[in-house]
Write an enzyme that holds these catalytic residues in place. Sequence first.
Site, PDB file in Angstrom:
ATOM      1  N   HIS A  46       7.364  -0.378 -11.434  1.00 51.22           N
ATOM      2  CA  HIS A  46       7.627  -0.077 -10.023  1.00 51.22           C
ATOM      3  C   HIS A  46       6.912  -1.066  -9.108  1.00 51.22           C
ATOM      4  CE1 HIS A  46       6.771   2.592  -6.382  1.00 51.22           C
ATOM      5  NE2 HIS A  46       8.091   2.584  -6.449  1.00 51.22           N
ATOM      6  N   HIS A  88       8.651  -3.406   0.043  1.00 47.01           N
ATOM      7  CA  HIS A  88       9.048  -1.993   0.138  1.00 47.01           C
ATOM      8  C   HIS A  88       9.094  -1.476   1.567  1.00 47.01           C
ATOM      9  CE1 HIS A  88       8.190   2.351   0.424  1.00 47.01           C
ATOM     10  NE2 HIS A  88       9.105   2.425  -0.526  1.00 47.01           N
TER      11      HIS A  88
END
Length: 285
Positions: A46, A88
Amino acid sequence: MKEFTMVITMKKKVMLLLLSFMTITHVVSGEEKLKIEKGEFITIAHRGASAYAPEHTMQSYKLAKEMNADYLEIDVQMTKDGVPIAYHDHKLDDKTDWKGEIEQYRLDEIKQIDIGKWFGEDFQGAKILTLEEIFKRFGTDTNYYIELKKTNKGVEKTVYDLLLKYDLNLSNGQVIIQSFSQDSLLRMKSLNVRIPLIKLLEDENALNLTEQKLKEITSYAAGVGVNYKAVTKDFVDLAHNNNLLVHAYTVNQLKVMNEMLELGVDGMFTNKPDVLLELSLSFTY
Ligand code: G3P
Ligand code: CA
């Protein structure tokens, strides 16, 4: 083949159905099959190995590769001048000295931002990467799990063109595309029907998933990405019964990793791919 089919696990049945749906019929002779093709559990790094290095940086992705993560997860957003970059947060305020949204800045400005300092002095000076820089660095011997974060500036076509430019295999799961936006996934599907798509579910949608909604997702996606807090045995069974893979996010605690494996999820997003890999390899299904 018949005997083999009779003894495969439910998860593998799901995967075989998926592969047939995706009309994957063969792998290039001599190439090893990817885990996802074999219906095996996948470890998704991730934002890289982001427990150990600042997320989305080259350090984070290199570590994830060294740890043998199955996939590098990349959140993609477009700069003001239309370049896909890996980051992100929509806003820069939390982890940098800059203010405002990614899409306000051109690439030459984005490249001045330090995204390492917040994580630790050792990482000071780490830069935001373009998606192309990641493909250039890791090439075709890496698997990519790309999230289309914002669906502006023709991101689907731009990303797709890069996948082609870097000669990535779009039909064996080397590239998976995920998004909370069904429209964005459908646009990607219109460009190439074979790329496995993962529909990300908002927590409230995952908790209230109906058979009808699942059938709609099944019509275009290979699976769902869901917060581990919403994953139950019933959820996994419902998804598998609808030929959908279940990838749980974002799991960093050993105890929760174990629980998810027990529930039969097909993959997990984690900031600690080393921990998850070690656990999943020793897990008895
Ligand atoms: O893409 C799903 C997973 O990455 C969790 O979401 O917010 O970290 O992109 P997020
Ligand atoms: Ca993501």
